[in-house]
Design a protein around this motif. Structure first.
Motif, short mmCIF file in Angstrom:
data_model
loop_
_atom_site.label_atom_id
_atom_site.label_comp_id
_atom_site.label_asym_id
_atom_site.label_seq_id
_atom_site.Cartn_x
_atom_site.Cartn_y
_atom_site.Cartn_z
N LEU A 21 0.82 -1.20 0.00
CA LEU A 21 0.00 0.00 0.00
C LEU A 21 0.86 1.26 0.00
O LEU A 21 1.98 1.26 0.51
CB LEU A 21 -0.91 0.01 1.23
N PRO A 22 0.32 2.35 -0.55
CA PRO A 22 1.03 3.63 -0.44
C PRO A 22 1.05 4.09 1.01
O PRO A 22 0.10 3.84 1.76
CB PRO A 22 0.21 4.57 -1.33
N ARG A 23 2.12 4.73 1.40
CA ARG A 23 2.25 5.21 2.78
C ARG A 23 1.81 6.67 2.90
O ARG A 23 1.97 7.42 1.94
CB ARG A 23 3.71 5.04 3.22
N PRO A 24 1.30 7.00 4.09
CA PRO A 24 1.13 6.19 5.30
C PRO A 24 -0.02 5.19 5.19
O PRO A 24 -0.93 5.35 4.37
CB PRO A 24 0.83 7.24 6.38
N VAL A 25 0.03 4.17 6.04
CA VAL A 25 -0.98 3.12 6.07
C VAL A 25 -1.69 3.16 7.42
O VAL A 25 -1.05 3.31 8.46
CB VAL A 25 -0.33 1.73 5.86
N ASP A 26 -3.00 3.02 7.38
CA ASP A 26 -3.79 2.98 8.61
C ASP A 26 -3.83 1.54 9.13
O ASP A 26 -4.50 0.68 8.55
CB ASP A 26 -5.20 3.50 8.34
N LEU A 27 -3.14 1.29 10.25
CA LEU A 27 -3.09 -0.07 10.78
C LEU A 27 -4.38 -0.49 11.48
O LEU A 27 -4.55 -1.67 11.75
CB LEU A 27 -1.90 -0.22 11.74
N VAL A 28 -5.27 0.44 11.76
CA VAL A 28 -6.57 0.03 12.28
C VAL A 28 -7.34 -0.71 11.20
O VAL A 28 -7.81 -1.84 11.39
CB VAL A 28 -7.38 1.24 12.80
N GLN A 29 -7.47 -0.10 10.03
CA GLN A 29 -8.23 -0.69 8.94
C GLN A 29 -7.54 -1.90 8.33
O GLN A 29 -8.19 -2.86 7.92
CB GLN A 29 -8.48 0.36 7.85
N HIS A 30 -6.23 -1.88 8.24
CA HIS A 30 -5.52 -2.90 7.47
C HIS A 30 -4.86 -3.99 8.32
O HIS A 30 -4.26 -4.91 7.77
CB HIS A 30 -4.47 -2.23 6.57
N LEU A 31 -5.01 -3.90 9.66
CA LEU A 31 -4.44 -4.95 10.50
C LEU A 31 -5.30 -5.21 11.74
O LEU A 31 -5.78 -6.33 11.93
CB LEU A 31 -3.01 -4.56 10.93
N ALA A 32 -5.50 -4.19 12.57
CA ALA A 32 -6.17 -4.39 13.86
C ALA A 32 -7.59 -4.90 13.72
O ALA A 32 -8.06 -5.72 14.52
CB ALA A 32 -6.14 -3.09 14.67
N LEU A 33 -8.32 -4.41 12.73
CA LEU A 33 -9.68 -4.89 12.51
C LEU A 33 -9.71 -6.25 11.83
O LEU A 33 -10.57 -7.09 12.10
CB LEU A 33 -10.48 -3.88 11.67
N ILE A 34 -8.77 -6.48 10.93
CA ILE A 34 -8.81 -7.67 10.09
C ILE A 34 -8.53 -8.95 10.86
O ILE A 34 -9.26 -9.95 10.74
CB ILE A 34 -7.81 -7.51 8.92
N VAL A 35 -7.47 -8.96 11.64
CA VAL A 35 -7.02 -10.21 12.27
C VAL A 35 -8.08 -10.80 13.21
O VAL A 35 -8.49 -11.96 13.03
CB VAL A 35 -5.67 -10.01 12.98
N PRO A 36 -8.56 -10.06 14.23
CA PRO A 36 -9.55 -10.68 15.12
C PRO A 36 -10.85 -11.06 14.43
O PRO A 36 -11.47 -12.07 14.78
CB PRO A 36 -9.80 -9.58 16.18
N ARG A 37 -11.27 -10.25 13.45
CA ARG A 37 -12.52 -10.57 12.74
C ARG A 37 -12.41 -11.90 12.00
O ARG A 37 -13.30 -12.75 12.08
CB ARG A 37 -12.86 -9.45 11.76
N LEU A 38 -11.33 -12.07 11.27
CA LEU A 38 -11.18 -13.32 10.51
C LEU A 38 -11.03 -14.51 11.44
O LEU A 38 -11.60 -15.59 11.19
CB LEU A 38 -9.98 -13.22 9.57
N VAL A 39 -10.28 -14.35 12.51
CA VAL A 39 -10.06 -15.47 13.44
C VAL A 39 -11.37 -15.92 14.06
O VAL A 39 -11.70 -17.11 14.05
CB VAL A 39 -9.04 -15.08 14.54
N ILE A 40 -12.16 -14.99 14.60
CA ILE A 40 -13.37 -15.41 15.31
C ILE A 40 -14.46 -15.87 14.35
O ILE A 40 -15.21 -16.81 14.65
CB ILE A 40 -13.88 -14.29 16.25
N THR A 41 -14.57 -15.25 13.18
CA THR A 41 -15.60 -15.71 12.25
C THR A 41 -15.28 -17.11 11.74
O THR A 41 -16.19 -17.92 11.56
CB THR A 41 -15.76 -14.74 11.06
N GLU A 42 -14.01 -17.41 11.53
CA GLU A 42 -13.65 -18.77 11.13
C GLU A 42 -13.91 -19.76 12.27
O GLU A 42 -14.31 -20.90 12.03
CB GLU A 42 -12.18 -18.81 10.70
#
Length: 407
Positions: A139-160
């Motif tokens: 991604l072009p910088r800067p990158v928002d780690l809320v949208q692109h990491l912090a939200l993604i990981v727990p959501r995918l883990v628990i939904t799976e």
């Protein structure tokens, strides 16, 4: 922070108490802990409850069988507008049950979150984290780690884990964001709850028709084998609880943890050089932030004395994990982020019978994110000053709206 709201001090103390600094708890907690550790506060519905602010009192309350968790009880402290009516759309949640009923609901699924089971998930969690970081690096910088990491990981883990398809993600978490805003009205909260219940009913029906290798499918099979029937309302409540609780607090701890480590470079360097330190860093982060203030309400089922104060049957009690985790009697210099301390006695994830079911899973997610992110992007740094970060002062769970970084 310059844009933080100011907590009113005149009149009755209202709960929740608004944070005015992301890295320090409100002064009101400190004052009450020293002057009136068992104090009266006013809830959003105008009713009053007792709030506990000392670590020892909070832990004692959370294991006292005379303090119940039934959120439908008239005396239970209503944290947000329309909270009780929203709960009415679901069968009783596990967190609203006590004694044998609570054990009966928790026991069948507790093995799903044991350390042994969670360890089997480490490879998949690592894949999810690596895939997210792969995309971040493109991604072009800067990158928002809320949208692109912090939200993604727990959501995918628990939904799976529960077997929900990606179709549920976007709408469910949009609804959840509304539910967790303090400004959401009672009518809005009620409408959100109705739609959430409809979504969860649909999810349970889909798992019945097409079971897979997931928690909901296993629960459906177990219930059929034991009783010949399926408790669909109960499973809808379970799915709702896990999707919400299994995502929000972990997501916020990922972003807050990254921000904290980036502003404590010496501690970050020590963790990167010695990953065996990461678990201690995580415990201190959990204590330091105590992001969830809304899950530790109770109601007295009989008269009980706490901290020298007599609480009558039917009165509400709030065991403040925020205040308890910053009690200098338990944690010297509590406002200092110090991973060298033993923070394991914190109550950020509750204590006693209702301690967070997914705590092992949350720790593994946090450990995987922190170890992987700082190893793969060693030059990571904040793209703005820490005073410019938009913290969630108006939410029921503390966190960040954005975390712009570069490298």
């Amino acid at each position: 922070m310059s844009d933080a709201p100011v907590q009113e001090t005149a009149g009755p103390i209202r709960f929740p108490i608004t944070r005015t600094c992301p890295f320090a708890i409100p002064e009101t907690y400190e004052r009450l802990r020293e002057e009136e550790p068992v104090s009266r506060v006013e809830m959003s519905d105008g009713r009053h409850a007792w709030m506990l602010t000392r670590h020892a009192d909070v832990r004692a309350a959370l294991v006292d069988p005379r303090l119940g968790s039934d959120r439908s009880d008239p005396g239970y402290p209503s944290i947000s507008s329309g909270g009780k009516s929203a709960f009415a759309h679901f069968a009783p949640f596990m967190i609203s049950l006590d004694g044998p009923a609570h054990s009966a609901a928790r026991s069948p699924v507790i093995s799903e979150f044991s350390m042994r089971r969670v360890n089997t998930l480490r490879p998949r969690i690592q894949e999810i984290v690596d895939e997210a970081i792969d995309k971040i690096l493109e991604l072009p910088r800067p990158v928002d780690l809320v949208q692109h990491l912090a939200l993604i990981v727990p959501r995918l883990v628990i939904t799976e884990r529960i077997g929900a398809s990606p179709d549920y993600l976007e709408r469910f978490y949009a609804l959840a964001a509304g539910m967790l805003q303090r400004s959401t009205t009672g009518e809005e909260r009620d409408a959100i709850a109705r739609e959430m219940r409809a979504n969860m009913d649909r999810l349970v029906a889909e798992k019945e028709a097409d079971p897979g290798d997931d928690l909901l499918s296993r629960e459906i099979a177990r219930q059929r084998a034991e009783t010949g029937d399926v408790d669909r309302p109960g499973l809808a409540s379970l799915a709702q609880l896990l999707l919400l609780a299994g995502h929000e607090s972990t997501s916020e701890m990922i972003s807050l943890g990254i921000a904290t480590l980036l502003t404590h470079p010496e501690q970050l360097a020590r963790m990167v050089a010695d990953p065996s330190r990461t678990p201690a860093v995580i415990e201190e982060l959990l204590r330091y932030f105590s992001v969830v203030e809304i899950g530790m309400g109770r109601v007295a089922t009989e008269d009980v004395e706490l901290g020298g104060v007599r609480i009558k049957a039917g009165e509400g009690v709030i065991a403040s994990n925020v205040a308890a985790n910053h009690d200098p009697r338990a944690f010297p210099d509590p406002d200092v982020f110090d991973p060298d301390r033993d923070a394991r006695q914190h109550v950020a994830q509750g204590y006693g019978p209702h301690q967070c079911l997914g705590r092992n899973l949350a720790r593994v997610e946090l450990q995987t994110v922190f170890d992987t992110l700082f190893r793969r992007i060693p030059g990571l740094r904040l793209a703005v000053g820490v005073e410019e970060l938009p913290f969630k002062y108006d939410a029921l769970v503390h966190g960040l709206r954005e975390l712009p970084v570069t490298w």
